[in-house]
Design a protein around this motif. Structure first.
Motif, PDB file in Angstrom:
ATOM      1  N   VAL A  72       3.936   3.150  -9.745  1.00  0.00           N
ATOM      2  CA  VAL A  72       4.156   1.815 -10.292  1.00  0.00           C
ATOM      3  C   VAL A  72       2.898   1.298 -10.989  1.00  0.00           C
ATOM      4  O   VAL A  72       1.786   1.737 -10.706  1.00  0.00           O
ATOM      5  CB  VAL A  72       4.612   0.809  -9.209  1.00  0.00           C
ATOM      6  CG1 VAL A  72       5.979   1.201  -8.652  1.00  0.00           C
ATOM      7  CG2 VAL A  72       3.591   0.671  -8.106  1.00  0.00           C
ATOM      8  N   ASP A  73       3.108   0.349 -11.891  1.00  0.00           N
ATOM      9  CA  ASP A  73       2.005  -0.269 -12.624  1.00  0.00           C
ATOM     10  C   ASP A  73       1.537  -1.558 -11.965  1.00  0.00           C
ATOM     11  O   ASP A  73       0.447  -2.050 -12.279  1.00  0.00           O
ATOM     12  CB  ASP A  73       2.445  -0.560 -14.066  1.00  0.00           C
ATOM     13  CG  ASP A  73       2.827   0.709 -14.797  1.00  0.00           C
ATOM     14  OD1 ASP A  73       1.973   1.613 -14.885  1.00  0.00           O
ATOM     15  OD2 ASP A  73       3.981   0.810 -15.272  1.00  0.00           O
ATOM     16  N   ALA A  74       2.345  -2.130 -11.081  1.00  0.00           N
ATOM     17  CA  ALA A  74       1.999  -3.355 -10.352  1.00  0.00           C
ATOM     18  C   ALA A  74       2.919  -3.465  -9.145  1.00  0.00           C
ATOM     19  O   ALA A  74       4.026  -2.922  -9.142  1.00  0.00           O
ATOM     20  CB  ALA A  74       2.153  -4.588 -11.231  1.00  0.00           C
ATOM     21  N   VAL A  75       2.446  -4.187  -8.130  1.00  0.00           N
ATOM     22  CA  VAL A  75       3.264  -4.458  -6.947  1.00  0.00           C
ATOM     23  C   VAL A  75       3.294  -5.969  -6.737  1.00  0.00           C
ATOM     24  O   VAL A  75       2.249  -6.621  -6.683  1.00  0.00           O
ATOM     25  CB  VAL A  75       2.705  -3.769  -5.686  1.00  0.00           C
ATOM     26  CG1 VAL A  75       3.585  -4.085  -4.476  1.00  0.00           C
ATOM     27  CG2 VAL A  75       2.588  -2.263  -5.888  1.00  0.00           C
ATOM     28  N   ILE A  76       4.495  -6.500  -6.627  1.00  0.00           N
ATOM     29  CA  ILE A  76       4.702  -7.923  -6.373  1.00  0.00           C
ATOM     30  C   ILE A  76       5.001  -8.085  -4.888  1.00  0.00           C
ATOM     31  O   ILE A  76       5.902  -7.435  -4.354  1.00  0.00           O
ATOM     32  CB  ILE A  76       5.875  -8.466  -7.210  1.00  0.00           C
ATOM     33  CG1 ILE A  76       5.599  -8.287  -8.702  1.00  0.00           C
ATOM     34  CG2 ILE A  76       6.159  -9.930  -6.868  1.00  0.00           C
ATOM     35  CD1 ILE A  76       6.809  -8.542  -9.586  1.00  0.00           C
ATOM     36  N   CYS A  77       4.266  -8.956  -4.218  1.00  0.00           N
ATOM     37  CA  CYS A  77       4.442  -9.217  -2.786  1.00  0.00           C
ATOM     38  C   CYS A  77       5.089 -10.591  -2.613  1.00  0.00           C
ATOM     39  O   CYS A  77       4.515 -11.598  -3.032  1.00  0.00           O
ATOM     40  CB  CYS A  77       3.095  -9.181  -2.073  1.00  0.00           C
ATOM     41  SG  CYS A  77       2.221  -7.619  -2.264  1.00  0.00           S
ATOM     42  N   LYS A  90       0.839  -1.206   0.000  1.00  0.00           N
ATOM     43  CA  LYS A  90       0.000   0.000   0.000  1.00  0.00           C
ATOM     44  C   LYS A  90       0.872   1.253   0.000  1.00  0.00           C
ATOM     45  O   LYS A  90       0.587   2.214  -0.725  1.00  0.00           O
ATOM     46  CB  LYS A  90      -0.937   0.001   1.204  1.00  0.00           C
ATOM     47  CG  LYS A  90      -1.888   1.187   1.239  1.00  0.00           C
ATOM     48  CD  LYS A  90      -2.801   1.121   2.452  1.00  0.00           C
ATOM     49  CE  LYS A  90      -3.830   2.225   2.481  1.00  0.00           C
ATOM     50  NZ  LYS A  90      -3.362   3.565   2.165  1.00  0.00           N
ATOM     51  N   ILE A  91       1.940   1.248   0.780  1.00  0.00           N
ATOM     52  CA  ILE A  91       2.852   2.396   0.805  1.00  0.00           C
ATOM     53  C   ILE A  91       3.439   2.632  -0.589  1.00  0.00           C
ATOM     54  O   ILE A  91       3.464   3.769  -1.074  1.00  0.00           O
ATOM     55  CB  ILE A  91       3.972   2.193   1.852  1.00  0.00           C
ATOM     56  CG1 ILE A  91       3.389   2.255   3.264  1.00  0.00           C
ATOM     57  CG2 ILE A  91       5.086   3.229   1.672  1.00  0.00           C
ATOM     58  CD1 ILE A  91       4.344   1.773   4.350  1.00  0.00           C
TER      59      ILE A  91
END
Length: 162
Positions: free
Chosen positions: A79-84, A71-72
């Motif tokens: 960014v276009d996507a976040v990978i966790c 979320k931060i």
């Protein structure tokens, strides 16, 4: 699936990531595993054209904190996507169930809340060996799979939101 090599895919079916920007959030817990997942994801993004300068990385204490870190990144970067990426290994207490449920629901909630994809790259294994097998071992690397998923989902997002 346990019999699937997570790193096996057809590169010709992966869109170029040259114009894409990614966030990667990595749990510090189980660092040998999460470090391997991170390397797989980062290297796969670059292999498909992502510029290293367009990949933002954040380390968080554990897998439960992946949602907050993601979320931060979504709130403070473009960014276009976040990978966790994380790893939760079954122990003797119900802690495993609570962490897995929390991070799964948290990432799902982010996907419904934001207009970018959040990719679930969290290993939830019964033991250390299963984690090693999925972080560069005999079943490939879940980090590779998460990166490919991110690229494809960004491409889908761009095509369908025009």
């Amino acid at each position: 699936m346990a019999t699937t090599d997570l790193s096996s895919y057809d590169p010709s079916k992966v869109p170029s990531a040259s114009e894409m920007k990614f966030g990667i959030v990595v749990s510090e817990w189980n660092p040998a595993i999460t470090g391997a997942l991170y390397k797989g994801a980062f290297d796969t993004l670059v292999k498909h054209g992502a510029q290293e300068a367009n990949i933002v990385t954040m380390m968080v204490p554990g897998s439960f904190e992946l949602t907050s870190g993601a979320k931060i990144i979504a709130d403070t970067t473009n960014v276009d996507a976040v990978i966790c990426l994380g790893c939760v290994i079954q122990g003797e207490t119900p802690h495993f169930d609570f962490v897995c449920q929390g991070v799964t629901q948290g990432i799902a909630h982010l996907n419904f809340t934001y207009n970018i994809p959040f990719i679930f790259g969290v290993l939830t294994t019964m033991n250390q060996q299963q984690a090693e097998d999925r972080a560069g071992g005999k079943h490939g690397n879940k980090g590779d799979e998460a990166a490919i998923t991110a690229i494809k989902m960004v491409d889908n997002n761009w095509r369908f939101r025009k």
